[in-house]
Design a protein around this motif. Structure first.
Motif, PDB file in Angstrom:
ATOM      1  N   ASP A 316      -4.121  22.211  -8.661  1.00  0.00           N
ATOM      2  CA  ASP A 316      -2.958  22.576  -9.550  1.00  0.00           C
ATOM      3  C   ASP A 316      -1.754  22.449  -9.128  1.00  0.00           C
ATOM      4  O   ASP A 316      -0.703  23.079  -9.565  1.00  0.00           O
ATOM      5  CB  ASP A 316      -3.352  24.085  -9.952  1.00  0.00           C
ATOM      6  N   THR A 317      -1.643  21.452  -7.996  1.00  0.00           N
ATOM      7  CA  THR A 317      -0.254  21.241  -7.594  1.00  0.00           C
ATOM      8  C   THR A 317      -0.085  19.703  -7.644  1.00  0.00           C
ATOM      9  O   THR A 317      -0.960  18.709  -7.601  1.00  0.00           O
ATOM     10  CB  THR A 317      -0.275  21.638  -6.121  1.00  0.00           C
ATOM     11  N   HIS A 318       1.442  19.373  -7.525  1.00  0.00           N
ATOM     12  CA  HIS A 318       1.788  17.967  -7.503  1.00  0.00           C
ATOM     13  C   HIS A 318       1.147  17.065  -6.333  1.00  0.00           C
ATOM     14  O   HIS A 318       0.581  15.921  -6.366  1.00  0.00           O
ATOM     15  CB  HIS A 318       3.253  17.777  -7.971  1.00  0.00           C
ATOM     16  N   TRP A 319       1.520  17.640  -5.068  1.00  0.00           N
ATOM     17  CA  TRP A 319       1.189  17.148  -3.968  1.00  0.00           C
ATOM     18  C   TRP A 319      -0.374  16.933  -3.906  1.00  0.00           C
ATOM     19  O   TRP A 319      -0.847  16.012  -3.308  1.00  0.00           O
ATOM     20  CB  TRP A 319       1.469  17.776  -2.701  1.00  0.00           C
ATOM     21  N   GLY A 320      -1.070  17.775  -4.465  1.00  0.00           N
ATOM     22  CA  GLY A 320      -2.770  17.597  -4.394  1.00  0.00           C
ATOM     23  C   GLY A 320      -3.038  16.568  -5.074  1.00  0.00           C
ATOM     24  O   GLY A 320      -4.217  15.722  -4.926  1.00  0.00           O
ATOM     25  N   PHE A 321      -2.606  16.274  -6.402  1.00  0.00           N
ATOM     26  CA  PHE A 321      -2.760  15.144  -6.988  1.00  0.00           C
ATOM     27  C   PHE A 321      -2.534  13.721  -6.399  1.00  0.00           C
ATOM     28  O   PHE A 321      -3.229  12.901  -6.434  1.00  0.00           O
ATOM     29  CB  PHE A 321      -2.087  15.099  -8.567  1.00  0.00           C
ATOM     30  N   LEU A 322      -1.123  13.829  -5.663  1.00  0.00           N
ATOM     31  CA  LEU A 322      -1.132  12.517  -5.087  1.00  0.00           C
ATOM     32  C   LEU A 322      -1.894  12.382  -3.749  1.00  0.00           C
ATOM     33  O   LEU A 322      -2.238  11.108  -3.669  1.00  0.00           O
ATOM     34  CB  LEU A 322       0.383  12.782  -4.548  1.00  0.00           C
ATOM     35  N   VAL A 323      -2.436  13.270  -3.335  1.00  0.00           N
ATOM     36  CA  VAL A 323      -3.497  13.195  -2.373  1.00  0.00           C
ATOM     37  C   VAL A 323      -4.465  12.545  -2.738  1.00  0.00           C
ATOM     38  O   VAL A 323      -5.463  11.676  -2.087  1.00  0.00           O
ATOM     39  CB  VAL A 323      -3.627  14.518  -1.351  1.00  0.00           C
ATOM     40  N   SER A 324      -5.312  13.120  -3.760  1.00  0.00           N
ATOM     41  CA  SER A 324      -6.376  12.780  -4.498  1.00  0.00           C
ATOM     42  C   SER A 324      -6.438  11.281  -4.898  1.00  0.00           C
ATOM     43  O   SER A 324      -7.175  10.411  -4.744  1.00  0.00           O
ATOM     44  CB  SER A 324      -6.690  13.473  -5.415  1.00  0.00           C
ATOM     45  N   THR A 325      -5.451  10.890  -5.308  1.00  0.00           N
ATOM     46  CA  THR A 325      -4.782   9.534  -5.875  1.00  0.00           C
ATOM     47  C   THR A 325      -4.998   8.605  -4.878  1.00  0.00           C
ATOM     48  O   THR A 325      -5.573   7.462  -4.707  1.00  0.00           O
ATOM     49  CB  THR A 325      -3.578   9.568  -6.482  1.00  0.00           C
ATOM     50  N   ILE A 327      -6.687   9.112  -1.831  1.00  0.00           N
ATOM     51  CA  ILE A 327      -7.875   8.812  -1.218  1.00  0.00           C
ATOM     52  C   ILE A 327      -8.841   8.056  -2.104  1.00  0.00           C
ATOM     53  O   ILE A 327      -9.348   7.208  -1.452  1.00  0.00           O
ATOM     54  CB  ILE A 327      -8.646  10.292  -1.356  1.00  0.00           C
ATOM     55  N   ILE A 328      -8.517   8.079  -3.306  1.00  0.00           N
ATOM     56  CA  ILE A 328      -9.218   7.110  -4.377  1.00  0.00           C
ATOM     57  C   ILE A 328      -8.757   5.621  -4.089  1.00  0.00           C
ATOM     58  O   ILE A 328      -9.613   4.743  -4.024  1.00  0.00           O
ATOM     59  CB  ILE A 328      -8.975   7.427  -5.812  1.00  0.00           C
ATOM     60  N   ALA A 329      -7.331   5.369  -3.711  1.00  0.00           N
ATOM     61  CA  ALA A 329      -6.968   3.950  -3.704  1.00  0.00           C
ATOM     62  C   ALA A 329      -7.514   3.603  -2.416  1.00  0.00           C
ATOM     63  O   ALA A 329      -7.835   2.336  -1.972  1.00  0.00           O
ATOM     64  CB  ALA A 329      -5.531   4.123  -3.600  1.00  0.00           C
ATOM     65  N   LEU A 330      -7.597   4.424  -1.350  1.00  0.00           N
ATOM     66  CA  LEU A 330      -7.867   3.943  -0.139  1.00  0.00           C
ATOM     67  C   LEU A 330      -9.270   3.585   0.156  1.00  0.00           C
ATOM     68  O   LEU A 330      -9.968   2.713   0.653  1.00  0.00           O
ATOM     69  CB  LEU A 330      -7.480   5.020   0.981  1.00  0.00           C
ATOM     70  N   CYS A 331     -10.107   4.334  -0.616  1.00  0.00           N
ATOM     71  CA  CYS A 331     -11.643   4.025  -0.720  1.00  0.00           C
ATOM     72  C   CYS A 331     -11.715   2.785  -1.497  1.00  0.00           C
ATOM     73  O   CYS A 331     -12.814   2.038  -0.958  1.00  0.00           O
ATOM     74  CB  CYS A 331     -12.288   5.231  -1.286  1.00  0.00           C
ATOM     75  N   SER A 332     -11.139   2.604  -2.596  1.00  0.00           N
ATOM     76  CA  SER A 332     -11.232   1.388  -3.444  1.00  0.00           C
ATOM     77  C   SER A 332     -11.055   0.104  -2.590  1.00  0.00           C
ATOM     78  O   SER A 332     -11.799  -0.755  -2.461  1.00  0.00           O
ATOM     79  CB  SER A 332     -10.716   1.628  -4.606  1.00  0.00           C
ATOM     80  N   VAL A 333      -9.892   0.253  -1.874  1.00  0.00           N
ATOM     81  CA  VAL A 333      -9.301  -0.847  -1.061  1.00  0.00           C
ATOM     82  C   VAL A 333     -10.620  -1.294   0.283  1.00  0.00           C
ATOM     83  O   VAL A 333     -10.870  -2.107   0.445  1.00  0.00           O
ATOM     84  CB  VAL A 333      -8.062  -0.708  -0.495  1.00  0.00           C
TER      85      VAL A 333
END
Length: 345
Positions: A316-325, A327-333
């Motif tokens: 429920d925080t802005h920085w938590g959303f950025l971190v999860s996003t 992680i998703i981008a790095l794993c996809s790449v």
């Protein structure tokens, strides 16, 4: 330095025919008695009982009127001689015959064809080249270096000897092209199991190879008919002493055509093997990807069925959303790079 057989355009300005000055030569009893004379003197040499050779390069139809008049050539044959892309053939006329041949050249795996036509009469040979790339010096060297014209029993058959030299040169060049394609086929076979070879590059080379090989086959197959016709007894063109020479050219023609046929089968097998290997590779990739998908599907199904959704760092925080996003981008790449390195993509 121009060859002695080449006519001097300065001395004979009206003699120029085609893209370069004509070449002329005359033989008497197998010996060269004149060369470099203008085409208008052709009939004079024929009246002396000499055998005459004339070569012109890329002439227009109207430029051959002098030759056609001197040798009484049929307009249809003259039209065939100046028309590009005529099929390889031998046509018989009343007192002469017309030949159309192709000399192949392979450069860096690419095939080019050079057309040459010939009118053969009782005492004259006229060669007509469609382009300058087909150098005629090799034919002259073959005539000069070959022992055939020096043999007394062949001295009276100079025209047959000259035509033999031309046919031998053409067939030898066709064999050279077949040899070059054989080497190209060996390289393609080596690339078949090379994991570092570009799939697109191999496919392009294979299709170009197959196309050029079909073109080579179209010019080698008719040579058998040409030689068969010349060797027929009712033709009466090849003297008994020259039959072994023409038979040797015929054997080389058979070898060239059989070689091209075997190469066609080889390249077909190479392309089929490549397709089969691609299919096997695709099956391996699908098996691995499906296995990983099954491993990931189990925890996904369990957590989804029970609706497990626990708070995570940054919930429920802005920085938590950025971190999860991120992680998703790095794993996809990372997955993309891993699949690309294994040629799965």
């Amino acid at each position: 330095m121009p060859h002695p057989s080449q006519t001097d355009p300065a001395a004979h300005p009206d003699n120029r025919i085609g893209a370069e000055p004509p070449r002329t030569r005359a033989w008497q009893d197998g010996k060269v008695v004149a060369e470099g004379f203008p085409v208008v003197e052709l009939s004079e040499h024929l009246r002396r009982g000499e055998v005459v050779w004339v070569d012109v390069c890329a002439p227009a139809e109207h430029e051959l009127r002098v030759l056609a008049g001197e040798l009484n050539l049929d307009p249809v044959a003259v039209e065939d001689a100046v028309s590009p892309r005529e099929r390889a053939k031998l046509d018989r006329y009343h007192d002469y015959f017309f030949l159309n041949l192709y000399v192949p050249h392979v450069d860096d795996g690419a095939l080019s064809l050079h057309e040459i036509s010939a009118f053969v009469t009782e005492r004259a040979v006229v060669t007509i080249r469609q382009d300058r790339a087909l150098g005629i010096d090799a034919l002259i060297e073959r005539w000069d270096d070959g022992p055939e014209l020096d043999r007394p029993e062949l001295a009276g058959n100079t025209v047959a000897v000259l035509l033999y030299g031309l046919l031998d040169l053409v067939v030898d060049r066709q064999l050279d092209a077949a040899q070059a394609f054989d080497d190209e086929a060996d390289e393609l076979e080596g690339l078949l199991f090379d994991e570092n070879a570009s799939l697109r590059g191999v496919q392009q080379r294979s299709f170009r190879f197959r196309k050029d090989l079909a073109r080579l086959r179209r010019i080698t197959l008719p040579m058998r008919e040409v030689l068969n016709t010349l060797l027929r007894r009712d033709m009466g063109f090849v003297p008994q002493a020259l039959i072994p020479y023409y038979q040797d050219v015929y054997d080389h023609t058979l070898r060239a055509s059989e070689w091209t046929d075997s190469l066609r089968e080889l390249i077909t097998n190479v392309m089929d093997s490549r397709i089969a290997m691609q299919g096997n590779q695709l099956n391996e990739v699908m098996k691995k990807v499906t296995s990983w998908a099954a491993v990931i599907a189990v925890p996904t199904a369990v957590t989804g069925f029970y609706g497990q959704n626990v708070p995570y760092p940054g919930h429920d925080t802005h920085w938590g959303f950025l971190v999860s996003t991120t992680i998703i981008a790095l794993c996809s790449v990372g997955l993309y790079v891993a699949f690309k390195k294994r040629n799965w993509l």
